[in-house]
Design an enzyme around this catalytic site. Sequence first.
Site, PDB file in Angstrom:
ATOM      1  N   CYS A   1      34.150  50.921  59.646  1.00 40.32           N
ATOM      2  CA  CYS A   1      34.243  51.281  58.229  1.00 40.32           C
ATOM      3  C   CYS A   1      33.264  52.386  57.867  1.00 40.32           C
ATOM      4  CB  CYS A   1      34.002  50.050  57.357  1.00 40.32           C
ATOM      5  SG  CYS A   1      34.063  50.412  55.593  1.00 40.32           S
TER       6      CYS A   1
ATOM      7  N   CYS B   1      36.684  53.651  56.466  1.00 37.20           N
ATOM      8  CA  CYS B   1      36.719  53.716  55.007  1.00 37.20           C
ATOM      9  C   CYS B   1      35.805  54.775  54.398  1.00 37.20           C
ATOM     10  CB  CYS B   1      36.313  52.360  54.404  1.00 37.20           C
ATOM     11  SG  CYS B   1      36.747  50.914  55.374  1.00 37.20           S
TER      12      CYS B   1
ATOM     13  N   LYS C   1      36.525  58.554  55.469  1.00 39.57           N
ATOM     14  CA  LYS C   1      37.862  58.860  54.951  1.00 39.57           C
ATOM     15  C   LYS C   1      37.820  59.075  53.444  1.00 39.57           C
ATOM     16  CE  LYS C   1      40.162  55.635  53.517  1.00 39.57           C
ATOM     17  NZ  LYS C   1      40.755  54.278  53.444  1.00 39.57           N
TER      18      LYS C   1
ATOM     19  N   TYR D   1      48.291  52.711  56.240  1.00 40.89           N
ATOM     20  CA  TYR D   1      47.164  53.255  55.476  1.00 40.89           C
ATOM     21  C   TYR D   1      46.715  54.611  56.044  1.00 40.89           C
ATOM     22  CZ  TYR D   1      45.960  48.571  53.515  1.00 40.89           C
ATOM     23  OH  TYR D   1      45.949  47.368  52.869  1.00 40.89           O
TER      24      TYR D   1
ATOM     25  N   HIS E   1      41.961  52.191  24.590  1.00 44.57           N
ATOM     26  CA  HIS E   1      42.802  53.377  24.392  1.00 44.57           C
ATOM     27  C   HIS E   1      41.953  54.639  24.273  1.00 44.57           C
ATOM     28  CE1 HIS E   1      46.403  55.499  23.094  1.00 44.57           C
ATOM     29  NE2 HIS E   1      45.683  56.057  22.126  1.00 44.57           N
TER      30      HIS E   1
END
Length: 467
Positions: free
Chosen positions: A41, A46, A49, A184, A442
């Site tokens: 990772c 991860c 990347k 992935y 919002h």
Amino acid sequence: MQEFDLFVIGAGSGGVRCARIAAQNGARVAIAERRHWGGTCVNLGCVPKKLMVYAAEYGREIDDARAYGWDVTPGPHDWRTLIDAKDREIERLNGIYVSMLKKAGVALFTGDARFVDANTVEIGPSELDPDAAVQTVRAKNIVIATGGAPTRLDIPGAEHAIVSDDAFHLENRPERVAIIGSGYIGIEFAGIFAGLGSQVVDFVYRQDLPLRGFDEEMRRHIAELVPLNGITSHPGSTPERIEKTSEGYRLHLKGGKVLETDCVFMATGRHPNLTSLRLDLAGVEVTDGRIVTRLEDAKTNVPGIYAIGDVTDTYNLTPTAIAEGHLLAERLFGETGREWSFGTTPKAVFFSQPLASVGLTEEEAAEYHALDIYTSSFTPMRQSLSGRKGKAFMKLVVDSKSQVVLGAHMIGPDSPEIIQGLAIAVTAGLTKRDLDRTIGLHPTSAEEFVTMRTPTRHVPPSSDKQN
């Protein structure tokens, strides 16, 4: 010979967490790593990347900025600058992992670890330390946490292809790249190369849609987004061979199609990294290339030997490996009672329009439930002035009877951040009514999840297993 209460083989996310928590609970702990402190990772997965995904996003944002009044023009991307900066960050993170382990009192071994018997491990020379002397240790408990490795297709010319480990250290970005595989890794790197300026990105996969295992409707939507990013999809295509030429490579597909490219990238899955462990000497059972464990306690068939993370080929995600390691360390040396909801582990695919998901897909849920499906598709506000194509898509999978939200899925800007919050709701078993009575924030995309009032469709259960 040194003796420990716990010896961990592999200093990836799961192994480091297991070792650290065990040491903090008073155990004598050691850990061995052959090459990368922090594991896949941090070094080859991860983290690097995601840094490359950010790099690709900056190019699109610079391009879009002109619509908002910024007098900027994208220039060519400097691949070497990105790779050098990435390497410096990874080196920093390596140091943090080593420091955490040392501070916890964990003994560190650098080298290839392999079993001598069920309680004895030998650590020999490795890529990091080829001249290291062989050391032998014994431990009451041994944890196998060696992660996974990229899988290459067994086709003629496969030696000419790169895998994900190689992609992080390419000297130059290929102008033409053919990516095989639509999981992935495949779809994320297709987005990275296209976003950084590669002129031809061919995306080759055998399925009809990318991202097998995700919700079918989400797969269809992301397949529609792929060509908007300058990527050419080749669904239903099977690679047959790779041919080296004077100008690059030819990827031959079944049926006669040939792709001319500078780089063939095999993103064709991963497999448990067990080759050098000599598991047979310890008697550890392996089936279909993975270590067989009991999911509830990580036990193998050999008392005192445990396996966590990708070597079991169960979840194959960094956070689940960390949770498995933490739980195991507490079961062995600390207080028990902690729990994680593995069944509602959120997932994300960091494409240019990221996909994120938590809970059940519509197909999984329909096996047991009658469903209300809520969907919303819209142009994200940030694309309204730039005119960038590609709609966001959101989906809720709700049990018709109880109104419990079984799954939440999203493609669009910030979807991983949004789904992480919704993962709490799905894990807690909240209902559609709980979402309905939540006031939206919002203007955001996230507010759509609490303003979908009318089901898009009702889905009957697909079997007689209905709750």
